[in-house]
Write an enzyme that holds these catalytic residues in place. Structure first.
Site, short mmCIF file in Angstrom:
data_model
loop_
_atom_site.label_atom_id
_atom_site.label_comp_id
_atom_site.label_asym_id
_atom_site.label_seq_id
_atom_site.Cartn_x
_atom_site.Cartn_y
_atom_site.Cartn_z
N LYS A 1 0.96 -1.33 0.10
CA LYS A 1 0.18 -0.03 0.11
C LYS A 1 0.91 1.16 0.35
O LYS A 1 1.36 1.57 0.90
CB LYS A 1 -0.69 0.06 1.28
N GLU B 1 10.31 1.41 9.84
CA GLU B 1 11.29 2.36 9.59
C GLU B 1 10.61 3.71 9.81
O GLU B 1 9.74 4.17 9.03
CB GLU B 1 11.68 2.40 8.22
N CYS C 1 13.85 11.11 5.71
CA CYS C 1 13.74 10.62 7.05
C CYS C 1 15.27 10.97 7.79
O CYS C 1 15.36 11.10 9.03
CB CYS C 1 13.44 9.06 7.30
N GLU D 1 9.95 16.28 14.97
CA GLU D 1 10.50 16.16 13.66
C GLU D 1 9.69 17.09 12.84
O GLU D 1 8.44 17.36 12.85
CB GLU D 1 9.95 14.78 12.96
#
Ligand code: NAD
Length: 539
Positions: free
Chosen positions: A203, A276, A310, A408
């Site tokens: 997905k 992750e 990331c 973040e």
């Protein structure tokens, strides 16, 4: 919106890269969209959703939305194809990856257009995905047979027990991927799953589904049985759980928040998962660093893919003795970055992907400035270039109270902190629940590696931003702490998609009293054998 005055606006606006003269509509025509959309597992007449091209705000693709019933279909088809695939020799499966490698390099312009159009990133940053994906294809294409081969192991008693450790595919891997690296994060994690004998139900994020669908077509052209890679598209909270609930193993890349939910669902079913997740990555510029190289590296570290990476750097620690000299170089380079949305090489940084990303970046910068941070470069949105552009931004004087310090941002914003001692820099860099990537700059490589070993992150780059570690595809990549579980790349990146199986065959006599030995004599014999095996150095 807070008015960022000329005084603290970082003096000067980033130049605009020349356009390429190609439009979104010409690069990604509706005929291509319609062809790719046929690769989505969704029933006839499914509801559809439009995506928007971030570079211009134009409608891009109308995509059928898979339902939970379609996820069922995807798993049924994938399971139906998996066993015959697993029965093929590893080398035949690996050959598909090596052909995919060549096709990808040959046809890269097609996918560079798609990646740029779906994400808004600069072409150079889109090319990084081609590079990383080709490297993963080459590595697993060449090394899979070695990773997966049967290994002889010692038995309870040498000679009497013949033991082999083998690797069996998990079955069907449920893979959920984000929008930020749509080629790399859909394909590179799927390649080792395929070569290990699995099928994949993937997905992708709806925003970047075309890139994943294109890659699937290419892999099928390279020889992958079409049913082995199913792609379902739809709202994450609606069909994401369905993907997890049917998987034999889950490979998830995305935010820490969603990752926790995915992990809980996988745990309830006792299936494994690699996660992750996010980061708040640090770069350390030590006093003896080459400041020109460090400044140039910092630009790549902080602003590649407009910071929507990331492993990009959001906290930059610089030794007080070199801080002014470093910042002068870093800020000058940052202000000179050419922003642009052309579908060609030439821009140094592109757009953000969505209004949500722009809102977070704007909020982090505005709040910090309001609370006293200084803008050394950038600091502003650039609607003159495109609806979602934001300048590469350096903030000084950031404190713990500001969101940008610990949360973040996932955008082109970096905060500067000065340090006096290495211990202090290491301790502050480690003072985050995340642990994904970090970067250390020094002329003394031994010292750099020693500092690196003290940093609590899954990858550390010495004198490079992120590409040295990420590009080391034979070596694991992933996060500690809130940045995830498990690793991609290297042995861990493929063995996660397998079950270890030990097959031990017993010869001559059982591991039990036999040949007239009573229990006591058997125990005495084995006690002597154990002493002898240790004395002879057996492991
Ligand atoms: P996200 O968690 O919102 O979405 C990621 C994927 O999960 C999407 O496909 C989404 O549709 C799906 N999803 C959403 N809700 C779900 C649910 N309840 N169950 C299952 N799936 C669900 O993340 P995002 O904002 O799209 O991506 C950015 C994040 O990803 C950042 O935090 C970034 O650091 C992280 N990321 C990590 C890595 C890495 O390798 N560690 C790489 C890229 C991005």
């Amino acid at each position: 919106m807070t008015d960022i005055t000329a005084e603290n606006s970082g003096a000067g606006r980033n130049p605009v890269a020349p356009g390429a003269g190609r439009t979104v509509a010409s690069a990604v025509p509706q005929s291509l969209v319609a062809r790719l959309a046929r690769g989505i597992t969704a029933a006839e007449g499914a509801a559809t959703e439009w995506t928007v091209a971030p570079l211009t705000g134009e409608p891009l693709a109308e995509l059928p939305q898979s339902t939970v019933a379609d996820v069922d279909t995807a798993y049924r088809l994938a399971r139906g194809a998996q066993q015959a695939w697993a029965a093929r020799p590893v080398r035949a499966r690996a050959a598909v990856l090596l052909r995919f490698h060549d096709l990808l390099l040959k046809r890269q312009d097609e996918v560079l257009d798609l990646i740029q159009t779906e994400t808004g990133k600069a072409r150079l940053h889109a090319f990084e995905e081609v590079l990383a994906t080709a490297m993963a294809a080459r590595h697993y294409g060449r090394a899979a047979a070695g990773y997966l081969k049967d290994r002889r192991r010692g038995g309870a008693v040498p000679v009497l027990t013949h033991t082999v450790e083998g690797r069996r595919p998990k079955g069907v891997v449920g893979q959920i991927s984000p929008w930020n690296y749509p080629l790399e994060l859909s394909v590179s994690d799927a390649l080792p799953a395929f070569v290990a004998g699995n099928a994949v139900v993937n997905k992708p994020d709806t925003q970047t589904a075309l890139t994943a669908l294109w890659a699937r077509e290419l892999l099928v052209e390279a020889g992958l049985p079409a049913e082995l890679w199913q792609i379902v598209v739809g709202d994450g909270p609606v069909i994401g759980p369905a993907v997890v609930e049917r998987a034999d193993y889950v490979s998830f890349t995305g935010s820490t928040r969603t990752g926790r939910e995915v992990a809980q669902r996988a745990a309830a079913r006792l299936v494994g998962a690699s996660l992750e997740l996010g980061g708040k990555n640090a770069m350390l510029v030590l006093a003896d660093a080459d400041l020109e190289k460090a400044a140039e590296g910092a630009v790549r570290a902080c602003f590649s893919s407009a910071g929507q990476l990331c492993i990009s750097i959001e906290r930059l620690f610089v030794h007080g003795s070199v801080a002014d000299a470093f910042l002068e170089r870093f800020a000058a380079r940052t202000r000179a970055l050419r922003l642009g949305g052309g579908l060609a090489y030439g821009a140094d940084m592109g757009s953000l992907v969505s209004q949500r990303q722009l809102d977070t970046v704007t909020r982090h910068v505005e709040e910090a400035v309001k609370a006293g941070a200084t803008v050394l470069a950038g600091g502003q949105a650039r609607p003159d270039i495109g609806p979602l552009f934001f300048e590469p931004t350096i903030l000084d004087g950031v404190t713990d109270q500001m969101a940008v310090c610990a949360e973040e941002t996932f955008g082109p914003v970096v905060s500067i902190y000065r340090f006096d001692t290495e211990d202090e820099a290491v301790a502050t860099a480690n003072a985050t629940p995340y642990g994904l990537n970090s970067s250390v700059w020094t002329r003394d490589l031994r010292r750099g590696r020693a500092v690196a070993a003290r940093l609590r992150t899954g990858t550390v780059n010495v004198n490079e931003a992120y590409a040295a570690a990420y590009g080391s595809v034979a070596s694991p990549m992933g996060g500690m702490g809130d940045s995830g579980l498990g690793r991609r790349h290297g042995a861990e990146g493929i063995l996660r998609y397998t079950e270890a199986q030990t097959i031990a065959s017993q010869r001559v006599m059982p591991l039990a009293p036999a040949f007239g030995l009573d229990d006591e004599k058997f125990a005495a014999l084995f006690t002597r054998s154990l002493r002898a095996l240790k004395a002879l150095g057996f492991k």
